[in-house]
Design an enzyme around this catalytic site. Sequence first.
Site, mmCIF file in Angstrom:
data_model
loop_
_atom_site.group_PDB
_atom_site.id
_atom_site.type_symbol
_atom_site.label_atom_id
_atom_site.label_comp_id
_atom_site.label_asym_id
_atom_site.label_seq_id
_atom_site.Cartn_x
_atom_site.Cartn_y
_atom_site.Cartn_z
ATOM 1 N N ASP A 182 0.861 -1.182 0.000
ATOM 2 C CA ASP A 182 0.000 0.000 0.000
ATOM 3 C C ASP A 182 0.893 1.227 0.000
ATOM 4 O O ASP A 182 1.737 1.387 0.877
ATOM 5 C CB ASP A 182 -0.894 -0.007 1.255
ATOM 6 C CG ASP A 182 -1.780 1.228 1.329
ATOM 7 O OD1 ASP A 182 -2.507 1.487 0.361
ATOM 8 O OD2 ASP A 182 -1.722 1.936 2.359
ATOM 9 N N GLU A 261 -1.794 -1.225 -6.132
ATOM 10 C CA GLU A 261 -2.978 -0.564 -6.663
ATOM 11 C C GLU A 261 -2.569 0.267 -7.866
ATOM 12 O O GLU A 261 -1.486 0.842 -7.875
ATOM 13 C CB GLU A 261 -3.548 0.387 -5.610
ATOM 14 C CG GLU A 261 -4.746 -0.149 -4.896
ATOM 15 C CD GLU A 261 -5.220 0.801 -3.826
ATOM 16 O OE1 GLU A 261 -6.428 0.869 -3.636
ATOM 17 O OE2 GLU A 261 -4.396 1.454 -3.176
ATOM 18 N N ASP A 343 -3.187 0.929 7.094
ATOM 19 C CA ASP A 343 -2.293 0.677 5.957
ATOM 20 C C ASP A 343 -1.993 -0.812 5.769
ATOM 21 O O ASP A 343 -1.968 -1.308 4.641
ATOM 22 C CB ASP A 343 -0.989 1.459 6.125
ATOM 23 C CG ASP A 343 -1.232 2.968 6.097
ATOM 24 O OD1 ASP A 343 -2.278 3.380 5.555
ATOM 25 O OD2 ASP A 343 -0.384 3.717 6.621
#
Length: 391
Positions: A182, A261, A343
């Site tokens: 992340d 992502e 996170d």
Amino acid sequence: MFKAFKYRIFPSESQKELIAKHIGSSRFVYNLALETKNTAYLGSKHNFSPFDLIKQLPELKKECEWLKEVNSQSLQQSIQNMDIAFKKFFKGAGFPKFKSKHKGKQSFSIPQNVLVENDLLIIPKFKEGIKISLHRPTEGIIKSATISATSTGKYFVSILCDTKQDIPSKEPIKESTTIGVDLGIKDFATTSEGEVFENPKNLRKAQSRLKYVQRKYSKNKGKRTKKRLALLHEKVVNKRKDFLHKVSTKLIRENQTIALENLNVAGMVKNHNLAQAISDVSWSTFVTMLEYKADWYGKNILRIGRFAPSSKTCSCCGTINKELTLKDREWTCPKCNSVLDRDISAAINIKSFALKNNLSGEHTLKNQGELLTLVKVLIPEAHPIAFGVGG
Ligand SMILES: [Zn+2]
């Protein structure tokens, strides 16, 4: 497989002059070729090939005698580079820009006859050799080189080598050897295993000093402030690159598959508060580094869409907590009562979303089989070169 190696070089005063002539002539030919190709196309729909334009160089040299002082292969390469920029434009990149003496990278290419011997870089027109600081050896066969000059008066060479190694085949994707990452603003990156990479303090310090000098320069555009600004800027860029190299290398070495992502940097920069932070942490540079290093070592990069609610989903039971705001660093799942670090939970979700997509066949193995090529190395703005200074 092609790999680029970057070194600092220390030209003598007369060599500096000759380097400046090469940079200036290469820029001149690039801009002229761009103008020519563009005009011909607009006027008569004629599409000049790079070979067409290279054939015109001898005639141009009659007109501009000074072009004879530089390596003619560098000028030919300039035209090739312009053509590459055009090909990228047709694939959806921006229209090729004219090169400026004041903005952008100041460089020229040496497409062949590059030699490194006894701590000297030997290239056409520089037969006595330029002093080079060879902090690590090159690998394989030297193909070409690019010499660049910074606004702070430093000189570098990026040497492209064919390592003669086969492209490693990709490791199979397994749950146990996949890590979710992340990317954040407070911390640079958090993994699904709970490892946190903080933005380094020395980088933050250098950045705030840079901001201060920038403000000073906007009021007083003196030469000394300008030089100080350029030096500080260079320092920030190098420190940042160094940090990004360290984190990306560590992640690639320790894992077979990395799940990330998709970044929507353009969309996020519009949010004023986040803009500075995002440009500072340089996510996109980091992702580029991960991608080419994954290719070198046969590792995989998996991506998930931006729309998966990775930070609002409980990584234990999958409940989505819509109430969660950016401020909540820790939260308790209303359904299963798990206490979650925002996170780490997001990184775990990124991993499981990516693996799920992978199993259902919807995944995209980003850049599979695509390697660092001559083109990418010759256009370093779009594809940052493999090794930073001293990296
Ligand atoms: Zn839960």
